[in-house]
Design a protein around this motif. Structure first.
Motif, mmCIF file in Angstrom:
data_model
loop_
_atom_site.group_PDB
_atom_site.id
_atom_site.type_symbol
_atom_site.label_atom_id
_atom_site.label_comp_id
_atom_site.label_asym_id
_atom_site.label_seq_id
_atom_site.Cartn_x
_atom_site.Cartn_y
_atom_site.Cartn_z
ATOM 1 N N GLN A 71 98.105 10.058 48.483
ATOM 2 C CA GLN A 71 98.775 11.303 48.822
ATOM 3 C C GLN A 71 99.122 12.043 47.538
ATOM 4 O O GLN A 71 99.892 11.545 46.714
ATOM 5 N N ALA A 72 98.533 13.211 47.402
ATOM 6 C CA ALA A 72 98.831 14.079 46.267
ATOM 7 C C ALA A 72 99.989 15.002 46.643
ATOM 8 O O ALA A 72 100.243 15.234 47.828
ATOM 9 N N PRO A 73 100.687 15.551 45.651
ATOM 10 C CA PRO A 73 101.819 16.444 45.937
ATOM 11 C C PRO A 73 101.397 17.624 46.813
ATOM 12 O O PRO A 73 100.389 18.284 46.544
ATOM 13 N N GLY A 74 102.146 17.850 47.866
ATOM 14 C CA GLY A 74 101.868 18.973 48.739
ATOM 15 C C GLY A 74 100.723 18.756 49.708
ATOM 16 O O GLY A 74 100.351 19.686 50.441
ATOM 17 N N LYS A 75 100.164 17.564 49.726
ATOM 18 C CA LYS A 75 99.027 17.279 50.608
ATOM 19 C C LYS A 75 99.348 16.122 51.535
ATOM 20 O O LYS A 75 100.255 15.339 51.288
ATOM 21 N N GLN A 76 98.572 16.020 52.591
ATOM 22 C CA GLN A 76 98.734 14.905 53.513
ATOM 23 C C GLN A 76 98.107 13.641 52.933
ATOM 24 O O GLN A 76 97.207 13.702 52.092
ATOM 25 N N ARG A 77 98.599 12.527 53.415
ATOM 26 C CA ARG A 77 98.002 11.259 53.013
ATOM 27 C C ARG A 77 96.566 11.204 53.531
ATOM 28 O O ARG A 77 96.295 11.555 54.679
ATOM 29 N N GLU A 78 95.654 10.749 52.674
ATOM 30 C CA GLU A 78 94.251 10.715 53.059
ATOM 31 C C GLU A 78 93.639 9.343 52.825
ATOM 32 O O GLU A 78 94.074 8.572 51.975
ATOM 33 N N PHE A 79 92.635 9.075 53.591
ATOM 34 C CA PHE A 79 91.892 7.821 53.507
ATOM 35 C C PHE A 79 91.099 7.749 52.208
ATOM 36 O O PHE A 79 90.508 8.746 51.764
ATOM 37 N N VAL A 80 91.087 6.578 51.597
ATOM 38 C CA VAL A 80 90.287 6.355 50.392
ATOM 39 C C VAL A 80 89.181 5.335 50.668
ATOM 40 O O VAL A 80 88.004 5.620 50.465
ATOM 41 N N ALA A 81 89.572 4.145 51.124
ATOM 42 C CA ALA A 81 88.574 3.093 51.356
ATOM 43 C C ALA A 81 89.175 2.000 52.226
ATOM 44 O O ALA A 81 90.387 1.794 52.239
ATOM 45 N N THR B 175 82.139 -2.353 53.654
ATOM 46 C CA THR B 175 83.219 -1.486 53.215
ATOM 47 C C THR B 175 82.942 -0.048 53.617
ATOM 48 O O THR B 175 81.801 0.316 53.936
ATOM 49 N N ASN B 176 83.993 0.759 53.562
ATOM 50 C CA ASN B 176 83.870 2.158 53.934
ATOM 51 C C ASN B 176 84.655 2.988 52.930
ATOM 52 O O ASN B 176 85.778 2.605 52.564
ATOM 53 N N TYR B 177 84.075 4.108 52.483
ATOM 54 C CA TYR B 177 84.713 4.937 51.457
ATOM 55 C C TYR B 177 84.763 6.393 51.897
ATOM 56 O O TYR B 177 83.875 6.879 52.596
ATOM 57 N N ALA B 178 85.782 7.078 51.416
ATOM 58 C CA ALA B 178 85.789 8.525 51.539
ATOM 59 C C ALA B 178 84.648 9.075 50.690
ATOM 60 O O ALA B 178 84.331 8.517 49.629
ATOM 61 N N THR B 179 84.062 10.142 51.126
ATOM 62 C CA THR B 179 82.925 10.719 50.411
ATOM 63 C C THR B 179 83.267 11.035 48.960
ATOM 64 O O THR B 179 82.444 10.830 48.052
ATOM 65 N N SER B 180 84.481 11.493 48.729
ATOM 66 C CA SER B 180 84.871 11.932 47.391
ATOM 67 C C SER B 180 84.974 10.801 46.378
ATOM 68 O O SER B 180 84.942 11.045 45.176
ATOM 69 N N VAL B 181 85.104 9.560 46.849
ATOM 70 C CA VAL B 181 85.272 8.436 45.921
ATOM 71 C C VAL B 181 84.105 7.465 45.966
ATOM 72 O O VAL B 181 84.067 6.510 45.174
ATOM 73 N N LYS B 182 83.183 7.672 46.860
ATOM 74 C CA LYS B 182 82.058 6.751 46.991
ATOM 75 C C LYS B 182 81.229 6.757 45.717
ATOM 76 O O LYS B 182 80.766 7.813 45.271
ATOM 77 N N GLY B 183 81.088 5.575 45.141
ATOM 78 C CA GLY B 183 80.370 5.446 43.880
ATOM 79 C C GLY B 183 81.310 4.995 42.776
ATOM 80 O O GLY B 183 81.216 3.851 42.322
ATOM 81 N N PRO B 184 82.251 5.853 42.345
ATOM 82 C CA PRO B 184 83.150 5.454 41.264
ATOM 83 C C PRO B 184 84.203 4.418 41.671
ATOM 84 O O PRO B 184 84.670 3.671 40.828
ATOM 85 N N PHE B 185 84.603 4.396 42.953
ATOM 86 C CA PHE B 185 85.645 3.479 43.401
ATOM 87 C C PHE B 185 85.006 2.282 44.106
ATOM 88 O O PHE B 185 84.043 2.421 44.858
ATOM 89 N N ILE B 186 85.595 1.117 43.879
ATOM 90 C CA ILE B 186 85.118 -0.107 44.522
ATOM 91 C C ILE B 186 86.313 -0.875 45.083
ATOM 92 O O ILE B 186 87.256 -1.185 44.345
ATOM 93 N N ILE B 187 86.246 -1.186 46.370
ATOM 94 C CA ILE B 187 87.303 -1.958 47.020
ATOM 95 C C ILE B 187 86.820 -3.380 47.224
ATOM 96 O O ILE B 187 85.654 -3.611 47.561
ATOM 97 N N ASP B 188 87.697 -4.325 46.981
ATOM 98 C CA ASP B 188 87.362 -5.712 47.308
ATOM 99 C C ASP B 188 88.645 -6.477 47.630
ATOM 100 O O ASP B 188 89.746 -5.932 47.525
#
Length: 119
Positions: free
Chosen positions: A39-49, A57-70
């Motif tokens: 959640q960024a300031p002034g924005k709603q909480r959003e899904f990341v992964a 696994t499942n990723y938000a389009t904006s983070v797919k590639g640079p972010f890795i969840i495990d």
């Protein structure tokens, strides 16, 4: 009761990396899905992964590639490796886990960890 404790946030320059951790403690039979939100300031909480107990696994389009969840099931811990961070990635990051306790599933949230991306 179950507690989720997050760590690993901080200040990083654009292009840098951070690794977030979220550890669950308490009476836990098993943990199904685990996920990260932000959640960024002034924005709603959003899904990341998300990462289920089994499956892909499942990723938000904006983070797919640079972010890795495990996850490490033996430690009831989840991680988010964040590479090539940009200013738009700055937010409070929250972990969420679907924890099964005595056969009943519950959702729990971490307290949040601040990620700041700035030069």
């Amino acid at each position: 009761q179950v507690q989720l404790v997050e760590s690993g946030g901080g200040l990083v320059q654009p292009g840098g990396s951070l690794r977030l951790s979220c550890a669950a403690s308490g009476v836990i039979s098993s943990i199904d899905a685990m996920g990260w939100y932000r959640q960024a300031p002034g924005k709603q909480r959003e899904f990341v992964a998300t990462i289920p107990s089994g499956g892909s696994t499942n990723y938000a389009t904006s983070v797919k590639g640079p972010f890795i969840i495990d996850r490490d099931n033996a430690k009831n811990t989840m991680y988010l490796q964040m590479n090539n961070l940009q200013t738009e990635d700055a937010a409070v990051y929250y972990c969420n886990m679907r924890v099964v306790r005595l056969g009943v599933p519950y959702h729990y949230w971490g307290q949040g960890t601040q990620v700041t991306v700035s030069s």
